[in-house]
Design a protein around this motif. Structure first.
Motif, PDB file in Angstrom:
ATOM      1  N   PRO A 156       0.840  -1.199   0.000  1.00  0.00           N
ATOM      2  CA  PRO A 156       0.000   0.000   0.000  1.00  0.00           C
ATOM      3  C   PRO A 156       0.877   1.252   0.000  1.00  0.00           C
ATOM      4  O   PRO A 156       1.971   1.257   0.583  1.00  0.00           O
ATOM      5  N   THR A 157       0.401   2.307  -0.622  1.00  0.00           N
ATOM      6  CA  THR A 157       1.139   3.565  -0.591  1.00  0.00           C
ATOM      7  C   THR A 157       0.158   4.731  -0.583  1.00  0.00           C
ATOM      8  O   THR A 157      -0.969   4.616  -1.083  1.00  0.00           O
ATOM      9  N   LYS A 158       0.588   5.846  -0.019  1.00  0.00           N
ATOM     10  CA  LYS A 158      -0.169   7.090  -0.088  1.00  0.00           C
ATOM     11  C   LYS A 158       0.532   8.094  -0.988  1.00  0.00           C
ATOM     12  O   LYS A 158       0.053   9.215  -1.162  1.00  0.00           O
ATOM     13  N   SER A 159       1.656   7.705  -1.547  1.00  0.00           N
ATOM     14  CA  SER A 159       2.431   8.603  -2.401  1.00  0.00           C
ATOM     15  C   SER A 159       1.994   8.451  -3.853  1.00  0.00           C
ATOM     16  O   SER A 159       2.194   7.400  -4.466  1.00  0.00           O
ATOM     17  N   SER A 160       1.420   9.496  -4.420  1.00  0.00           N
ATOM     18  CA  SER A 160       1.026   9.434  -5.828  1.00  0.00           C
ATOM     19  C   SER A 160       2.242   9.297  -6.726  1.00  0.00           C
ATOM     20  O   SER A 160       2.184   8.656  -7.777  1.00  0.00           O
ATOM     21  N   MET A 161       3.370   9.869  -6.308  1.00  0.00           N
ATOM     22  CA  MET A 161       4.584   9.737  -7.088  1.00  0.00           C
ATOM     23  C   MET A 161       5.021   8.279  -7.168  1.00  0.00           C
ATOM     24  O   MET A 161       5.317   7.753  -8.253  1.00  0.00           O
ATOM     25  N   LEU A 162       5.031   7.602  -6.018  1.00  0.00           N
ATOM     26  CA  LEU A 162       5.441   6.200  -5.997  1.00  0.00           C
ATOM     27  C   LEU A 162       4.464   5.347  -6.803  1.00  0.00           C
ATOM     28  O   LEU A 162       4.873   4.449  -7.549  1.00  0.00           O
ATOM     29  N   TYR A 163       3.172   5.623  -6.662  1.00  0.00           N
ATOM     30  CA  TYR A 163       2.192   4.843  -7.416  1.00  0.00           C
ATOM     31  C   TYR A 163       2.420   4.991  -8.925  1.00  0.00           C
ATOM     32  O   TYR A 163       2.406   4.006  -9.668  1.00  0.00           O
ATOM     33  N   GLU A 164       2.625   6.210  -9.392  1.00  0.00           N
ATOM     34  CA  GLU A 164       2.860   6.421 -10.820  1.00  0.00           C
ATOM     35  C   GLU A 164       4.139   5.733 -11.279  1.00  0.00           C
ATOM     36  O   GLU A 164       4.216   5.204 -12.391  1.00  0.00           O
ATOM     37  N   GLN A 165       5.156   5.744 -10.421  1.00  0.00           N
ATOM     38  CA  GLN A 165       6.405   5.080 -10.775  1.00  0.00           C
ATOM     39  C   GLN A 165       6.214   3.577 -10.889  1.00  0.00           C
ATOM     40  O   GLN A 165       6.733   2.942 -11.821  1.00  0.00           O
ATOM     41  N   MET A 166       5.466   2.987  -9.958  1.00  0.00           N
ATOM     42  CA  MET A 166       5.196   1.551 -10.021  1.00  0.00           C
ATOM     43  C   MET A 166       4.377   1.222 -11.265  1.00  0.00           C
ATOM     44  O   MET A 166       4.701   0.285 -12.012  1.00  0.00           O
ATOM     45  N   ARG A 167       3.328   1.970 -11.497  1.00  0.00           N
ATOM     46  CA  ARG A 167       2.491   1.751 -12.678  1.00  0.00           C
ATOM     47  C   ARG A 167       3.304   1.872 -13.967  1.00  0.00           C
ATOM     48  O   ARG A 167       3.106   1.124 -14.929  1.00  0.00           O
ATOM     49  N   GLY A 168       4.239   2.787 -13.956  1.00  0.00           N
ATOM     50  CA  GLY A 168       5.040   3.029 -15.149  1.00  0.00           C
ATOM     51  C   GLY A 168       5.921   1.884 -15.576  1.00  0.00           C
ATOM     52  O   GLY A 168       6.336   1.800 -16.741  1.00  0.00           O
ATOM     53  N   ARG A 169       6.216   0.948 -14.659  1.00  0.00           N
ATOM     54  CA  ARG A 169       7.101  -0.169 -15.023  1.00  0.00           C
ATOM     55  C   ARG A 169       6.450  -1.115 -16.027  1.00  0.00           C
ATOM     56  O   ARG A 169       7.141  -1.945 -16.619  1.00  0.00           O
ATOM     57  N   GLY A 170       5.148  -0.994 -16.254  1.00  0.00           N
ATOM     58  CA  GLY A 170       4.505  -1.891 -17.211  1.00  0.00           C
ATOM     59  C   GLY A 170       4.217  -1.258 -18.548  1.00  0.00           C
ATOM     60  O   GLY A 170       3.769  -1.943 -19.475  1.00  0.00           O
ATOM     61  N   THR A 171       4.474   0.027 -18.696  1.00  0.00           N
ATOM     62  CA  THR A 171       3.986   0.746 -19.877  1.00  0.00           C
ATOM     63  C   THR A 171       4.877   0.641 -21.112  1.00  0.00           C
ATOM     64  O   THR A 171       4.485   1.109 -22.180  1.00  0.00           O
ATOM     65  N   ARG A 172       6.044   0.036 -20.989  1.00  0.00           N
ATOM     66  CA  ARG A 172       6.909  -0.090 -22.164  1.00  0.00           C
ATOM     67  C   ARG A 172       6.291  -1.061 -23.175  1.00  0.00           C
ATOM     68  O   ARG A 172       5.797  -2.125 -22.806  1.00  0.00           O
ATOM     69  N   LEU A 173       6.337  -0.701 -24.427  1.00  0.00           N
ATOM     70  CA  LEU A 173       5.837  -1.565 -25.490  1.00  0.00           C
ATOM     71  C   LEU A 173       6.807  -2.707 -25.752  1.00  0.00           C
ATOM     72  O   LEU A 173       8.016  -2.558 -25.550  1.00  0.00           O
TER      73      LEU A 173
END
Length: 266
Positions: A156-173
């Motif tokens: 769990p996190t309350k940091s929007s920055m951390l959440y976006e960073q985690m989500r970003g690890r899947g976005t590469r084509l």
């Protein structure tokens, strides 16, 4: 900094075909966020370890993943502690014994304390095994693994920055593996807490902000608004006369940054 005059976010990146879209699968594991203390940046690590790292919950993570995962896909697990990552990794290897033999594991812990960490990261990115990387605050930024098709939110996190960073690890084509999208397996309510939704949903913006209240030792506070300054291709780019990037706020001329940014998203 004032209002941005140039912005390129995840929504636009998906629309332009530069980033992979995603699906969200929410799995209830009874994580009680109300009981977690906030330290001004995120939940206190001691609380996360005590209340999230529960063997039965960790087993459910693996069971639900195996039910719904695409066979053979690569995935990253975001854990709350090294102990948590080790237990999840152990349960994964127990669940997939057919893939474990000498020199090969189905799941591998990759943290700052791992021996030969660079070698482990390259092996995860480029070789068939391991399929699962269990990590703690390490593979969130600066880690480019296009073959990743699943992200397991076990922290769990309350940091929007951390959440976006985690989500970003899947976005590469990754056409090499036929990657059409990636899946967020959310076991701790992060997607709901930040108001995230699938990109084809009506009203999708890609922006995230914590929707609840922060509980600190002094009581409850309203959530803070966080802003991410041009850290990588997945975050908002803000342009004035110069751009500040990185943890030290290094200044880069606008034109130089835009040229580099455009090259990265092509």
């Amino acid at each position: 900094f004032g209002e941005p005059i140039y912005k390129y976010d995840i929504k636009q990146g998906i629309k332009d075909g530069h980033l992979a879209t995603y699906r969200i699968r929410r799995i209830e594991t009874n994580v009680d966020r109300d009981g977690l203390q906030y330290d001004g940046v995120d939940y206190k690590p001691s609380d996360l370890e005590r209340k999230v790292n529960v063997p039965d919950r960790n087993k459910k993570i693996i069971e639900e993943y195996k039910k719904h995962a695409k066979p053979g896909q690569k995935a990253i697990v975001f854990a709350v502690s090294i102990k948590h990552a080790n237990q999840i990794c152990e349960f994964f290897n127990e669940k997939y014994p057919e893939f474990n033999n000498k020199g090969q594991k189905f799941a591998q812990v990759i943290t700052s304390q791992s021996e030969n960490v660079d070698e482990l990261m390259q092996k995860f990115k480029n070789e068939t095994f391991p399929k699962i990387a269990c990590t703690v605050d390490m593979l969130t930024t600066g880690f480019d693994a296009p073959k990743v098709e699943a992200l397991l939110m076990a922290r769990p996190t309350k940091s929007s920055m951390l959440y976006e960073q985690m989500r970003g690890r899947g976005t590469r084509l990754c056409p090499e593996v036929g990657k059409e999208y990636f899946t967020i397996f959310d076991y701790v309510g992060n997607t709901e807490a930040f108001g995230d939704q699938e990109p084809d949903a009506v009203g999708y913006t890609g922006d995230v902000q914590f929707m609840g209240k922060e509980k600190t030792d002094e009581g409850e506070k309203k959530p803070k608004q966080e802003m991410i300054i041009a850290e990588d291709v997945l975050t908002t780019v803000i342009r004035h006369e110069y751009v500040e990037v990185g943890p030290n706020g290094d200044k880069i001329p606008v034109q130089d940054y835009c040229v580099e940014f455009e090259d990265r998203v092509r």
